[in-house]
Write an enzyme that holds these catalytic residues in place. Structure first.
Site, short mmCIF file in Angstrom:
data_model
loop_
_atom_site.label_atom_id
_atom_site.label_comp_id
_atom_site.label_asym_id
_atom_site.label_seq_id
_atom_site.Cartn_x
_atom_site.Cartn_y
_atom_site.Cartn_z
N ASP A 113 0.83 -1.21 0.00
CA ASP A 113 0.00 0.00 0.00
C ASP A 113 0.86 1.26 0.00
O ASP A 113 0.54 2.26 -0.66
CB ASP A 113 -0.92 0.03 1.22
CG ASP A 113 -2.20 -0.77 1.00
OD1 ASP A 113 -2.26 -1.51 -0.01
OD2 ASP A 113 -3.12 -0.67 1.82
N ASN A 157 -4.91 -2.06 -4.43
CA ASN A 157 -6.14 -2.10 -3.64
C ASN A 157 -5.96 -1.21 -2.40
O ASN A 157 -6.50 -1.49 -1.33
CB ASN A 157 -6.45 -3.54 -3.23
CG ASN A 157 -7.89 -3.72 -2.80
OD1 ASN A 157 -8.69 -2.76 -2.87
ND2 ASN A 157 -8.24 -4.89 -2.34
N ASP A 379 -10.86 -2.68 11.48
CA ASP A 379 -9.74 -3.56 11.10
C ASP A 379 -9.41 -4.54 12.23
O ASP A 379 -9.33 -5.76 12.02
CB ASP A 379 -8.49 -2.74 10.73
CG ASP A 379 -8.71 -1.92 9.46
OD1 ASP A 379 -9.79 -2.05 8.84
OD2 ASP A 379 -7.81 -1.15 9.08
N GLU A 407 -11.16 -5.11 1.43
CA GLU A 407 -10.34 -5.91 0.52
C GLU A 407 -11.13 -7.05 -0.13
O GLU A 407 -10.86 -7.50 -1.24
CB GLU A 407 -9.12 -6.47 1.24
CG GLU A 407 -7.97 -5.48 1.38
CD GLU A 407 -8.18 -4.44 2.46
OE1 GLU A 407 -9.35 -4.17 2.83
OE2 GLU A 407 -7.17 -3.87 2.92
N HIS A 452 -5.16 -9.33 3.36
CA HIS A 452 -4.11 -9.45 4.38
C HIS A 452 -4.66 -9.75 5.77
O HIS A 452 -4.09 -10.56 6.51
CB HIS A 452 -3.26 -8.18 4.40
CG HIS A 452 -4.04 -6.91 4.58
ND1 HIS A 452 -3.59 -5.86 5.32
CD2 HIS A 452 -5.27 -6.52 4.12
CE1 HIS A 452 -4.49 -4.90 5.30
NE2 HIS A 452 -5.50 -5.26 4.58
N ARG A 453 -5.78 -9.10 6.10
CA ARG A 453 -6.29 -9.31 7.46
C ARG A 453 -6.96 -10.68 7.63
O ARG A 453 -7.01 -11.21 8.74
CB ARG A 453 -7.26 -8.19 7.86
CG ARG A 453 -6.57 -6.85 7.89
CD ARG A 453 -7.22 -5.78 8.70
NE ARG A 453 -6.62 -4.51 8.33
CZ ARG A 453 -5.42 -4.08 8.72
NH1 ARG A 453 -4.67 -4.82 9.51
NH2 ARG A 453 -4.94 -2.92 8.31
N LYS A 478 0.32 -6.34 1.81
CA LYS A 478 -0.42 -5.06 1.74
C LYS A 478 -0.02 -4.14 2.89
O LYS A 478 0.13 -2.93 2.71
CB LYS A 478 -1.93 -5.35 1.77
CG LYS A 478 -2.78 -4.13 1.43
CD LYS A 478 -4.24 -4.51 1.26
CE LYS A 478 -5.05 -3.37 0.64
NZ LYS A 478 -5.36 -2.29 1.55
O1 LIG Z 1 -8.21 6.15 6.87
C1 LIG Z 1 -7.60 5.10 7.04
O2 LIG Z 1 -6.35 5.06 7.12
C2 LIG Z 1 -8.35 3.85 7.16
C3 LIG Z 1 -9.69 3.88 7.48
C4 LIG Z 1 -10.50 2.64 7.66
O3 LIG Z 1 -11.33 2.51 6.52
P1 LIG Z 1 -12.87 2.97 6.50
O4 LIG Z 1 -12.95 4.39 6.87
O5 LIG Z 1 -13.25 2.72 5.08
O6 LIG Z 1 -13.59 2.09 7.48
C5 LIG Z 1 -9.64 1.40 7.78
O7 LIG Z 1 -10.43 0.25 7.62
C6 LIG Z 1 -8.51 1.39 6.78
O8 LIG Z 1 -7.72 0.24 6.93
C7 LIG Z 1 -7.62 2.58 6.98
C1 LIG Z 2 -9.48 -1.70 4.79
C2 LIG Z 2 -8.16 -1.72 4.70
O1 LIG Z 2 -7.43 -1.07 3.76
P1 LIG Z 2 -7.72 0.17 2.80
O2 LIG Z 2 -6.77 1.23 3.28
O3 LIG Z 2 -7.37 -0.32 1.44
O4 LIG Z 2 -9.14 0.58 2.95
C3 LIG Z 2 -7.36 -2.50 5.66
O5 LIG Z 2 -6.14 -2.31 5.70
O6 LIG Z 2 -7.91 -3.32 6.41
#
Ligand SMILES: O=C(O)C1=C[C@@H](OP(=O)(O)O)[C@@H](O)[C@H](O)C1
Ligand SMILES: C=C(OP(=O)(O)O)C(=O)O
Length: 492
Positions: A113, A157, A379, A407, A452-453, A478
């Site tokens: 990422d 992704n 998460d 994901e 990944h999770r 990721k």
């Molecule tokens: O802003 C961020 O860094 C994130 C927000 C969350 O997503 P959502 O806001 O879509 O729930 C989380 O699940 C993602 O891994 C990271």
């Molecule tokens: C939802 C996740 O990632 P993303 O930043 O792609 O939304 C995650 O890392 O669990």
């Protein structure tokens, strides 16, 4: 010329052969030598490196499918130094690129990422010196929009690259397309696109409301935008990060429920570190002055990833531990730290320092099932779903509709895999109820859905008295490329 690096400890050793960073990078088959002479191999196809603008930047692409078998975990114990937070790494890179001045980013996460963010910024003309071995990147801020006037960005992704870059590209001038893998084309972005349109941007996405995104950027006017917060907080975070560069002041109002609030607060805190104040009225209305520019704080140290910590701390709670994670603790600004309080509620023993957390479970103490609203920890809630296998009584995780648009459809995927392991599961539209199996089924191979999770949380099923085989373990790249190596190091 090739360089060989050997990392070894008494439980675990692996050897990686790699060429200097400016050349092609190749991974030899890796050998995992675990304690008790268990040997697992995980070979990876030769990995191409695409050069970024900056000479030292490398971009790792992941190779073929493999499986890894995690041996029975009688106890998980020891200390893990956490990799940097994904959410912080990608935000800091973006804000550094937009800021006035140069920022040294330290403890930057090296993962897929973050590579997408680095490569995108490189293609947009941002000068970045990246030293993966040092976990450092020196970012020369543009003091405004990126230099490039066109570009096609591939963002895999990575939600934390796709959404914030969509907004950030609207502040400048030029033609841009942002796209990603097949799943990214199924992840919503229309709410963000509409929010940006209300601020004067010419931006569109596909008819399905997902990427690819097309931008004909001519700057943001500013004004008022209504945005939905019920699918993802990343839309609001993205609008916030771009807002200071609008010509006029910006007011963003959340028109419905806002999920994942701690990530928005993380955004606001980072903006503050880069010199911009957001006026936050009850997490509902946000006001940002227009016509501003971020100012580099000089350097920024990325704290350890609290979501990555959850797997190890859960392992400590399930198996007895103690497990200590270093890199985030009571001083953390990440919301997933609340996961630790939930573990405590389930029966784990927890101790904190400002930068570390230790979890264990007292002999004779059992973990108890819980009923938890997880809207703020989507998460880490996945880790709770696997902890539930080892609790007495059932566990209900609520308010996690967003699992369906991450994901993979995590509600469907998690339900299916937990049932394979012997649990009875009730999958609702936005909740999951898990009835533990008594004993986790033997010789199970779990699917990971390129998530990944799924891979990391399900690996904890090895605490159930038998090994577990995980498909496609490299999906952890990721956010946590050496997850299985680190896990192996702590297995007793
Ligand atoms: O802003 C961020 O860094 C994130 C927000 C969350 O997503 P959502 O806001 O879509 O729930 C989380 O699940 C993602 O891994 C990271
Ligand atoms: C939802 C996740 O990632 P993303 O930043 O792609 O939304 C995650 O890392 O669990």
């Amino acid at each position: 010329m090739k360089t060989t690096r050997t990392v070894a400890s008494k439980e675990f050793a692996f050897v990686t052969t790699f060429a200097p960073t400016t050349k092609r990078l190749s991974f030899q088959p890796r050998t995992y030598v675990l304690r008790k002479a268990r040997v697992y191999t995980c070979s990876r196809r030769v990995t191409p490196v695409s050069q970024l603008q900056s000479r030292e930047c490398t971009y790792l692409k992941v190779g073929d499918l493999e499986t890894v078998t995690v041996p029975e975990i009688k106890n998980l114990t020891g200390t893990l130094v956490l990799p940097g937070s994904k959410s912080l790494s990608n935000r800091v890179l973006l804000l550094s690129a937009l800021a006035k001045g140069t920022t040294l980013v330290e403890n930057l996460l090296e993962s897929e990422d973050v590579s997408h963010m680095l490569e995108a910024l490189g293609l947009l003309g941002v000068k970045i010196e990246y030293q993966p071995s040092e976990k450092k990147a020196r970012v020369e801020g543009c003091g405004g929009p990126f230099p490039a006037s066109k570009g096609e960005l591939f963002l895999g992704n990575a939600g934390t690259a796709m959404r914030p870059l969509t907004a950030a590209l609207c502040i400048g001038n030029g033609d841009f397309t942002l796209d990603g893998v097949k799943r990214m084309r199924e992840r919503p972005i229309a709410d963000l696109v509409q929010g940006l349109q209300q601020l004067g941007a010419q931006v569109t996405c596909s008819e399905t409301g997902c990427p690819p995104v097309h931008i004909k950027a001519k700057g943001l006017h500013g004004g008022k935008a209504l945005v939905s917060g019920k699918m993802s907080s990343q839309f609001l975070s993205s609008l916030l990060m771009a807002a200071p560069y609008a010509k006029n002041d910006v007011v963003i109002e959340v028109q419905d429920e806002l999920i994942s609030v701690p990530y928005v607060l993380l955004t606001i805190e980072l903006m503050r570190r880069f010199g911009v104040t957001v006026e936050n009225e009850n997490n509902r209305i946000f006001r940002i002055a227009g016509n501003q520019c971020y100012t580099s704080p000089g350097s920024y140290f990325v704290e350890g990833d609290a979501s990555s910590a959850s797997y190890f701390l859960a392992g400590g709670a399930i198996s007895g531990g103690p497990v200590t994670v270093e890199g985030c603790g009571s001083d953390s600004i990440q919301g997933d730290i609340r996961f630790v309080h939930v573990l405590e509620k389930m029966g784990a023993t927890v101790s904190w320092t400002p930068h570390s957390i230790t979890v264990s479970r007292a002999k004779g103490k059992v973990l108890e099932g819980i009923d938890e609203d997880c809207v703020d920890i989507p998460d880490a809630a996945m880790t709770l779903a696997v902890v539930a296998l080892f609790a007495e009584g059932h566990t209900c995780l609520r308010n996690i509709y967003s699992w369906r648009v991450k994901e993979t459809d995590r509600l469907a995927a998690m339900s299916k895999e937990l049932m394979k392991l012997g649990a009875a599961v009730m999958e609702g539209q936005d909740y999951i109820v898990i009835y533990p199996p008594g004993r986790v089924r033997k010789n199970i191979t779990v699917s990971t859905y390129n998530d990944h999770r799924m891979a990391m949380s399900l690996s904890l099923a090895a605490c159930g008295g038998c090994p577990i085989t995980i498909e496609d373990p490299k999906c952890t790249w990721k956010t946590f490329p050496n997850y299985f190596e680190e896990l192996a190091r702590l297995i007793r």
